[in-house]
Write a protein that holds these residues in place. Structure first.
Motif, mmCIF file in Angstrom:
data_model
loop_
_atom_site.group_PDB
_atom_site.id
_atom_site.type_symbol
_atom_site.label_atom_id
_atom_site.label_comp_id
_atom_site.label_asym_id
_atom_site.label_seq_id
_atom_site.Cartn_x
_atom_site.Cartn_y
_atom_site.Cartn_z
ATOM 1 N N PRO A 54 32.863 38.086 40.515
ATOM 2 C CA PRO A 54 33.584 39.335 40.210
ATOM 3 C C PRO A 54 32.755 40.577 40.554
ATOM 4 O O PRO A 54 31.620 40.721 40.124
ATOM 5 C CB PRO A 54 33.845 39.236 38.706
ATOM 6 N N TYR B 188 32.846 44.734 40.468
ATOM 7 C CA TYR B 188 33.525 45.854 39.808
ATOM 8 C C TYR B 188 33.084 47.214 40.344
ATOM 9 O O TYR B 188 33.638 48.232 39.954
ATOM 10 C CB TYR B 188 33.295 45.792 38.292
ATOM 11 N N TRP C 139 41.590 46.300 40.411
ATOM 12 C CA TRP C 139 41.598 45.245 39.400
ATOM 13 C C TRP C 139 42.895 45.216 38.597
ATOM 14 O O TRP C 139 43.234 44.201 37.979
ATOM 15 C CB TRP C 139 40.376 45.359 38.485
ATOM 16 N N VAL D 71 45.360 42.254 39.004
ATOM 17 C CA VAL D 71 45.120 40.957 38.348
ATOM 18 C C VAL D 71 44.953 41.140 36.844
ATOM 19 O O VAL D 71 44.385 40.298 36.162
ATOM 20 C CB VAL D 71 43.907 40.209 38.968
ATOM 21 N N PRO E 45 39.534 38.274 36.222
ATOM 22 C CA PRO E 45 39.808 37.273 37.260
ATOM 23 C C PRO E 45 40.869 36.249 36.871
ATOM 24 O O PRO E 45 40.920 35.791 35.730
ATOM 25 C CB PRO E 45 38.455 36.576 37.448
ATOM 26 N N MET F 196 40.699 39.476 47.471
ATOM 27 C CA MET F 196 40.710 39.107 46.049
ATOM 28 C C MET F 196 39.849 37.869 45.803
ATOM 29 O O MET F 196 39.137 37.794 44.800
ATOM 30 C CB MET F 196 42.153 38.878 45.584
ATOM 31 N N MET G 68 38.396 38.459 42.122
ATOM 32 C CA MET G 68 39.622 38.768 41.386
ATOM 33 C C MET G 68 40.403 37.487 41.127
ATOM 34 O O MET G 68 41.191 37.418 40.190
ATOM 35 C CB MET G 68 40.460 39.788 42.152
#
Length: 192
Positions: free
Chosen positions: A25, A27, A117, A120, A124, A166, A171
């Protein structure tokens, strides 16, 4: 015996990418923009081609600093087109400049990372595919992301590209279940 996801093969660069980056992940908004740009450059090519040129892309695109890239003019685009270390595609380079401007707008209004984000639900999606044959090439989430990006003015971001993005940025966890990275990536699923 646990095996890595079959797509990464034996190339040491690909294996390192699979083992340390893919599915983890991410961010950081700037890092997400870089990955989105690189996935756009991949359109029609293999990911290993982009991986092999990634450092050249970083150098040419000012470390993927959106503020700097957003100021590029036609002369700067022409200069990039002479660099054999990157994919020399005028449309993709121009889309990167436009994307830098759009990144700055989104970053200021809502944050680029939260925007992406949101597709989703902020954390994740944990898939449990047993084989590569089960992994989709796109999903409803990637279609929605693609539509939203295109509506904002981004290019080279169809639903297959956004799904690959993704997957790469964690994600979605699409490491197959017998891959040694599946469980560790699943453990990273706490939103950052």
């Amino acid at each position: 015996m646990n095996k890595r996801c079959g797509w990464c093969g034996e190339d040491p660069l690909y294996v390192a990418y699979h083992d340390t980056e893919w599915g983890v992940p991410e961010y950081d908004g700037r890092a997400l923009w870089e990955k989105l740009v690189l996935d756009g450059f991949q359109a029609g090519l293999s990911w290993i081609t982009i991986l092999r040129k990634r450092e050249n892309f970083r150098e040419e695109f000012d470390g993927f600093d959106p503020e700097r890239v957003a100021r590029w003019d036609e002369a700067r685009i022409e200069k990039a087109l002479t660099n054999p270390g990157i994919i020399r595609h005028r449309g993709k380079i121009a889309a990167t400049v436009r994307g830098a401007k759009l990144f700055l707008e989104i970053e200021e209004s809502e944050g680029f990372s939260p925007f992406l984000w949101s597709f989703v639900g902020g954390s994740p999606i944990q898939n449990g595919f047993a084989s590569l044959a089960d992994v989709p090439t796109d999903t409803a989430e990637s279609l929605n992301m693609s539509k939203a990006l295109k509506k904002r003015g981004f290019n080279f971001c169809g639903p297959v590209i956004t799904y690959a993005f993704m997957q790469a940025t964690g994600m979605v966890n699409d490491h197959v279940t017998d891959c040694p990275c599946h469980a560790p990536v699943r453990a990273l699923s706490v939103a950052g």
